[in-house]
Design a protein around this motif. Structure first.
Motif, PDB file in Angstrom:
ATOM      1  N   UNK A  83       0.860  -1.180   0.000  1.00 21.29           N
ATOM      2  CA  UNK A  83       0.000   0.000   0.000  1.00 21.29           C
ATOM      3  C   UNK A  83       0.896   1.230   0.000  1.00 21.29           C
ATOM      4  N   UNK A  84       0.554   2.205  -0.827  1.00 17.83           N
ATOM      5  CA  UNK A  84       1.354   3.418  -0.942  1.00 17.83           C
ATOM      6  C   UNK A  84       0.657   4.551  -0.191  1.00 17.83           C
ATOM      7  N   UNK A  85       1.373   5.160   0.739  1.00 15.01           N
ATOM      8  CA  UNK A  85       0.822   6.238   1.563  1.00 15.01           C
ATOM      9  C   UNK A  85       1.525   7.539   1.195  1.00 15.01           C
ATOM     10  N   UNK A  86       0.734   8.538   0.813  1.00 12.15           N
ATOM     11  CA  UNK A  86       1.257   9.875   0.539  1.00 12.15           C
ATOM     12  C   UNK A  86       0.994  10.736   1.768  1.00 12.15           C
ATOM     13  N   UNK A  87       2.056  11.209   2.413  1.00  9.81           N
ATOM     14  CA  UNK A  87       1.871  12.009   3.628  1.00  9.81           C
ATOM     15  C   UNK A  87       1.853  13.487   3.267  1.00  9.81           C
ATOM     16  N   UNK A  88       1.094  14.288   4.021  1.00 13.58           N
ATOM     17  CA  UNK A  88       1.054  15.734   3.778  1.00 13.58           C
ATOM     18  C   UNK A  88       2.134  16.429   4.591  1.00 13.58           C
TER      19      UNK A  88
END
Length: 249
Positions: A83-88
């Motif tokens: 799973x790919x998580x894009x953090x802000x």
């Protein structure tokens, strides 16, 4: 061998202090190779490619984020549940933008320095404290999230909105103001990390290639009790460590 899960975070910009991006990208790919066939599920914290962002904002001169995007593409090519998580932008970085000064009456005030006159730029934020529950919930239901990309965010806020919120919450303690500072001066006064944050104000917050991939709905679906920026500040109002970072006693 036979691990349930792994959470991979590659701070490639920080790595520039000790090595080059190509070497660090190779290290990340080596970790991905090691996970293949050995880890049940991998969660990979990644970022948007610079090509997409720079096409969206051709007039902006942005940092090089592509190594993370290339590493994510490499992970997709492997026989790996991921799973790919894009953090802000983490809410905690606002601490790094503030300094305590004296007003004309000799009273302490907080001044939040904002790069390049970007007080009205919407910035996507979330406290780093919320990242753990998000990752844990992905692991708990990894079959549902395998192959998916999740852009985390709890708020899209401007520096003016953050200033107003802090004035509301800490009205009895200290006044908060904003000050526009040239980005170059801002970076030189801090460190290279601040340049990353400057990009969020000066460019990435305006990029549809970035903002369209971060979803309030998906974040709250993943963690229904995730805290908004204001709720996070309110809950930490009397936290000694939190107050110390703001320069409050």
């Amino acid at each position: 061998q036979d691990m349930d899960g792994a959470f991979l975070v590659a701070d490639l910009q920080e790595s520039l202090k000790t090595t080059d991006l190509e070497t660090e990208e190779r290290h990340v790919k080596n970790i991905i190779n090691a996970c293949e066939g050995r880890v049940r599920h991998l969660i990979f914290s990644t970022m948007e490619s610079s090509e997409a962002v720079n096409t969206d904002l051709p007039e902006k001169e942005l940092l090089e984020f592509s190594p993370k995007a290339r590493a994510a593409a490499y992970a997709r090519s492997k026989s790996l549940s991921v799973t790919f998580v894009l953090v802000p932008c983490y809410s905690e970085v606002f601490f790094d933008m503030m300094e305590v000064r004296k007003d004309d009456a000799g009273q302490d005030k907080l001044v939040m320095k904002v790069p390049g006159g970007q007080e009205d730029a919407k910035v996507m934020v979330m406290s780093v404290e919320e990242l753990g529950p998000c990752v844990a919930n992905i692991f708990d239901s990894y079959e549902c999230f395998a192959g998916h990309e999740i852009g985390l965010v709890t708020d899209f806020v401007t520096a003016h909105e953050v200033k107003s919120m802090l004035n509301d919450v800490f009205s009895e303690d200290i006044a908060v103001e904003t000050e526009s500072v040239e980005t170059k001066e801002w970076v030189e006064a801090r460190d290279t990390y601040m340049r990353d944050l400057g990009q969020l104000f000066a460019g990435l917050s305006h990029s549809k290639a970035v903002t369209s991939r971060h979803s309030l709905a998906k974040t709250y679906q993943l963690v229904p009790n995730v805290r908004s920026l204001r709720r996070w500040v309110e809950q930490n109002r009397d936290n000694p460590t939190f107050r110390e970072k703001l320069g409050l006693r």
